[in-house]
Write an enzyme that holds these catalytic residues in place. Structure first.
Site, PDB file in Angstrom:
ATOM      1  N   GLN A   1      34.883  -5.204   4.289  1.00 54.08           N
ATOM      2  CA  GLN A   1      34.899  -3.755   4.709  1.00 54.08           C
ATOM      3  C   GLN A   1      33.592  -3.070   4.713  1.00 54.08           C
ATOM      4  O   GLN A   1      33.563  -1.929   4.479  1.00 54.08           O
ATOM      5  CB  GLN A   1      35.881  -2.942   3.804  1.00 54.08           C
ATOM      6  CG  GLN A   1      37.357  -3.315   4.259  1.00 54.08           C
ATOM      7  CD  GLN A   1      37.601  -2.977   5.561  1.00 54.08           C
ATOM      8  OE1 GLN A   1      37.060  -1.933   5.993  1.00 54.08           O
ATOM      9  NE2 GLN A   1      38.705  -3.425   6.186  1.00 54.08           N
ATOM     10  N   SER A   2      32.296  -3.828   4.942  1.00 50.97           N
ATOM     11  CA  SER A   2      31.118  -3.373   4.592  1.00 50.97           C
ATOM     12  C   SER A   2      30.967  -2.406   5.802  1.00 50.97           C
ATOM     13  O   SER A   2      31.046  -2.724   6.951  1.00 50.97           O
ATOM     14  CB  SER A   2      30.251  -4.473   4.792  1.00 50.97           C
ATOM     15  OG  SER A   2      28.801  -4.016   5.120  1.00 50.97           O
TER      16      SER A   2
END
Ligand SMILES: *Cc1c(COP(=O)(O)O)cnc(C)c1O
Length: 332
Positions: free
Chosen positions: A75-76
């Site tokens: 989920q960067s």
């Protein structure tokens, strides 16, 4: 800006606004509370990573790159911003992402990485941490094999070039608030590029009345302090900034990580709800919810200097919130 500033590609919507949170200040019983809205650097390019990428991508283009290679958690925010820039500039984007699940839900930032057309592979935490260099080499080789010129930068874009993003942010805040106005500025700290840029900028622009408080959200104060000193040393050397550690005091506060990176805890979730309902502002569960919890707790304990205005640096992350609606279903 500072004369040593490297070449920058304009990508972010700057300056971002500084806004008063009147309702929250009233609720806390303090005269003022400000937020620097770096969640508004753009939509696809929202958040703090884009300020760092302005310098990194300028360097990539100077070097003739046709592909951007980077990595991060699945989920960067950094990877999502990189994927969007790639699409905008017609550069290929190759991401390798850390996830314990073989096929993570295509939600939040990960959904957007795919939508922007990035080439993605998933890796277990063991592989991602243990075989990092091999993964980088393989990603670079695959781009060369496809006839591209790849350019690599690590998670969070926290390298000396990237630090300039937050040196510039200090210059903006000097314009907006004044370098002689006492402020206690709070922000989330993880890959440390944001915090390191802020303390360098404070020293370079002589903001002697400012205090910059980092709230670790992933690793211990000791470990992140070492990371800050290391990145600071490299940045000062690379750009001849002529600063020493005595010019750049580090203040990181403990107690707001919870069980670990990207693992939210009830108080931080409550902080998301509080900001949403008192101010209509979104925080994210991984970074800003924990950092804001740290700031609010410090205010309640009387830990902000009596003459100083507390300022929260909102570093973004709204797409990560969308991927964690499950945290809220029981009460929202
Ligand atoms: C990456 C990130 C941070 C942390 O910034 P670092 O420079 O990595 O320390 C804070 N907030 C958000 C929303 C982020 O994506």
């Amino acid at each position: 800006m500072h004369p040593a500033e490297p070449k920058r590609l304009v990508l972010a919507q700057l300056p971002t606004p500084v806004v008063e949170l009147k309702n929250l200040a009233r609720q806390l019983g303090i005269p003022r509370l400000l937020v620097k809205r770096d969640d508004l650097t753009g939509l696809e390019l929202s958040g703090n990573k884009i300020r760092k990428l302005e310098y990194i991508v300028a360097d990539a283009l100077t070097k003739g790159a046709t592909a951007l290679v980077s990595h991060g958690g699945f989920q960067s925010n950094h990877c999502r911003a990189t994927a969007a820039i790639g699409a905008r500039l017609r550069l290929a984007v190759r991401l390798f992402l850390r996830t314990a699940e073989p096929s993570p839900a295509l939600d939040g930032n990960l959904f957007l990485d795919h939508l922007f057309g990035a080439e993605i592979t998933y890796h277990t935490p063991e592989e991602y941490n243990g075989r990092r260099q091999e993964l980088i080499d393989a990603a670079m080789d695959s781009q060369r094999a496809a006839g591209r010129v790849p350019y690599f930068f690590p998670v969070g874009a926290s390298v000396p070039l990237g630090c300039w993003g937050y040196i510039r942010c200090v210059a903006e805040l000097v314009e907006q608030l004044g370098k002689d106005t006492p402020i206690d500025l709070f922000c989330a700290v993880s890959s440390v590029g944001t915090y390191t840029g802020l303390i360098l900028g404070k020293a370079l622009f002589g903001c002697d009345q400012w205090r910059i408080v980092g709230v670790p959200v992933s690793d211990s104060v000791d470990s992140l302090s070492r990371d800050v000193r290391d990145l600071e040393r490299r940045t000062v050397a690379e750009f001849n900034l002529g600063l020493s550690e005595a010019d750049t005091p580090i203040e990181l506060i403990d107690g707001f990580i919870g069980e670990g990176y990207a693992i939210p805890y009830p108080e931080a979730i409550e902080t998301v709800r509080l900001l949403a309902r008192t101010e209509g502002i979104l925080l994210d569960p991984t970074y800003t919810a924990k950092a804001m919890t740290g700031m609010l707790t410090t205010i309640r304990r009387g830990g902000v200097r009596p003459n100083a205005i507390p300022v929260f640096l909102h570093t973004g992350g709204a797409f990560g919130l969308m991927a964690r609606r499950d945290l809220f279903t029981s009460q929202t």
